[in-house]
Design a protein around this motif. Structure first.
Motif, PDB file in Angstrom:
ATOM      1  N   ALA A  56      52.199  35.752  48.842  1.00 53.30           N
ATOM      2  CA  ALA A  56      53.048  34.602  48.504  1.00 53.30           C
ATOM      3  C   ALA A  56      52.227  33.361  48.166  1.00 53.30           C
ATOM      4  CB  ALA A  56      54.000  34.302  49.661  1.00 53.30           C
ATOM      5  N   TRP A  57      50.975  33.344  48.591  1.00 53.58           N
ATOM      6  CA  TRP A  57      50.134  32.159  48.394  1.00 53.58           C
ATOM      7  C   TRP A  57      49.001  32.390  47.409  1.00 53.58           C
ATOM      8  CZ3 TRP A  57      52.179  27.917  50.275  1.00 53.58           C
ATOM      9  CH2 TRP A  57      53.113  28.045  51.306  1.00 53.58           C
ATOM     10  N   ALA A  58      48.830  33.620  46.975  1.00 58.68           N
ATOM     11  CA  ALA A  58      47.664  33.969  46.159  1.00 58.68           C
ATOM     12  C   ALA A  58      47.559  33.142  44.877  1.00 58.68           C
ATOM     13  CB  ALA A  58      47.690  35.453  45.836  1.00 58.68           C
ATOM     14  N   ASP A  59      48.673  32.852  44.239  1.00 54.29           N
ATOM     15  CA  ASP A  59      48.590  32.120  42.971  1.00 54.29           C
ATOM     16  C   ASP A  59      48.568  30.610  43.169  1.00 54.29           C
ATOM     17  OD1 ASP A  59      51.185  31.796  43.765  1.00 54.29           O
ATOM     18  OD2 ASP A  59      52.059  32.219  41.788  1.00 54.29           O
ATOM     19  N   LYS A  60      48.548  30.163  44.396  1.00 54.16           N
ATOM     20  CA  LYS A  60      48.500  28.717  44.668  1.00 54.16           C
ATOM     21  C   LYS A  60      47.076  28.235  44.934  1.00 54.16           C
ATOM     22  CE  LYS A  60      53.201  28.504  46.468  1.00 54.16           C
ATOM     23  NZ  LYS A  60      53.730  28.270  45.146  1.00 54.16           N
ATOM     24  N   ILE A  61      46.139  29.151  44.948  1.00 55.97           N
ATOM     25  CA  ILE A  61      44.747  28.770  45.177  1.00 55.97           C
ATOM     26  C   ILE A  61      43.910  29.183  43.971  1.00 55.97           C
ATOM     27  CG2 ILE A  61      44.898  28.855  47.691  1.00 55.97           C
ATOM     28  CD1 ILE A  61      43.665  31.618  47.610  1.00 55.97           C
ATOM     29  N   PRO A  62      42.838  28.442  43.725  1.00 58.47           N
ATOM     30  CA  PRO A  62      41.989  28.799  42.581  1.00 58.47           C
ATOM     31  C   PRO A  62      41.383  30.191  42.756  1.00 58.47           C
ATOM     32  CG  PRO A  62      41.409  26.623  43.461  1.00 58.47           C
ATOM     33  CD  PRO A  62      42.363  27.246  44.426  1.00 58.47           C
ATOM     34  N   ALA A  63      41.124  30.843  41.643  1.00 56.35           N
ATOM     35  CA  ALA A  63      40.495  32.168  41.674  1.00 56.35           C
ATOM     36  C   ALA A  63      39.086  32.055  42.253  1.00 56.35           C
ATOM     37  CB  ALA A  63      40.446  32.738  40.260  1.00 56.35           C
ATOM     38  N   PRO A  64      38.586  33.129  42.828  1.00 53.43           N
ATOM     39  CA  PRO A  64      37.232  33.076  43.380  1.00 53.43           C
ATOM     40  C   PRO A  64      36.186  32.914  42.281  1.00 53.43           C
ATOM     41  CG  PRO A  64      38.110  35.316  43.473  1.00 53.43           C
ATOM     42  CD  PRO A  64      39.230  34.424  43.030  1.00 53.43           C
ATOM     43  N   SER A  65      35.125  32.210  42.628  1.00 53.02           N
ATOM     44  CA  SER A  65      34.002  32.052  41.690  1.00 53.02           C
ATOM     45  C   SER A  65      33.245  33.374  41.596  1.00 53.02           C
ATOM     46  CB  SER A  65      33.060  30.961  42.204  1.00 53.02           C
ATOM     47  OG  SER A  65      32.430  31.404  43.411  1.00 53.02           O
ATOM     48  N   GLY A  66      32.338  33.452  40.653  1.00 49.62           N
ATOM     49  CA  GLY A  66      31.521  34.652  40.515  1.00 49.62           C
ATOM     50  C   GLY A  66      30.707  34.929  41.765  1.00 49.62           C
ATOM     51  N   MET A  67      30.163  33.879  42.370  1.00 56.23           N
ATOM     52  CA  MET A  67      29.357  34.059  43.581  1.00 56.23           C
ATOM     53  C   MET A  67      30.240  34.541  44.742  1.00 56.23           C
ATOM     54  SD  MET A  67      26.644  31.393  45.140  1.00 56.23           S
ATOM     55  CE  MET A  67      25.888  31.650  46.728  1.00 56.23           C
ATOM     56  N   GLU A  68      31.449  34.015  44.839  1.00 63.21           N
ATOM     57  CA  GLU A  68      32.350  34.496  45.896  1.00 63.21           C
ATOM     58  C   GLU A  68      32.700  35.961  45.658  1.00 63.21           C
ATOM     59  OE1 GLU A  68      35.961  32.234  46.535  1.00 63.21           O
ATOM     60  OE2 GLU A  68      36.691  33.693  47.995  1.00 63.21           O
ATOM     61  N   LYS A  69      32.956  36.327  44.419  1.00 64.74           N
ATOM     62  CA  LYS A  69      33.272  37.733  44.111  1.00 64.74           C
ATOM     63  C   LYS A  69      32.107  38.630  44.526  1.00 64.74           C
ATOM     64  CE  LYS A  69      36.348  36.969  40.187  1.00 64.74           C
ATOM     65  NZ  LYS A  69      36.451  37.035  38.715  1.00 64.74           N
ATOM     66  N   ASP A  70      30.881  38.178  44.263  1.00 62.07           N
ATOM     67  CA  ASP A  70      29.708  38.967  44.652  1.00 62.07           C
ATOM     68  C   ASP A  70      29.677  39.162  46.171  1.00 62.07           C
ATOM     69  OD1 ASP A  70      28.920  39.152  42.036  1.00 62.07           O
ATOM     70  OD2 ASP A  70      27.363  37.601  42.185  1.00 62.07           O
TER      71      ASP A  70
END
Ligand code: FES
Length: 93
Positions: A56-70
């Motif tokens: 329910a909250w996933a689209d209310k926060i910015p997408a993860p950066s490349g470093m976070e994805k790593d």
């Protein structure tokens, strides 16, 4: 003041007040949620702040950066909604 609800692995829910601009990780630690460690202090070096964000909250926060994805590739039991809570800042939304 914004409220954030944490759900532990055991399913216990704890809703706390959070200051805008603080990270979800810092909010968890300030409120005694032992499941969130935040060992690196939020510099994306440890992943001990791994959490799952409710759909329910996933689209209310910015997408993860490349470093976070790593870093998310290193966590235990990753899911589509895995995030580093140190990278999510509390906002009005
Ligand atoms: Fe270390 Fe989030 S606190 S990666």
């Amino acid at each position: 003041m914004v409220r954030v609800t944490f759900v532990t692995h055991e399913g216990a829910r704890k809703t706390v007040e959070a200051a805008e601009g603080d990270s979800v990780m810092a909010t968890a630690i300030a409120n005694g949620l032992d499941e969130v460690i935040g060992e690196c202090g939020g510099s994306m070096m440890c992943a001990t702040c791994h959490c799952y964000v409710d759909e329910a909250w996933a689209d209310k926060i910015p997408a993860p950066s490349g470093m976070e994805k790593d870093m998310l590739e290193c966590v235990l039991e990753p899911q589509e909604n895995s995030r580093l809570s140190c990278q999510i800042n509390v906002t009005d939304e």
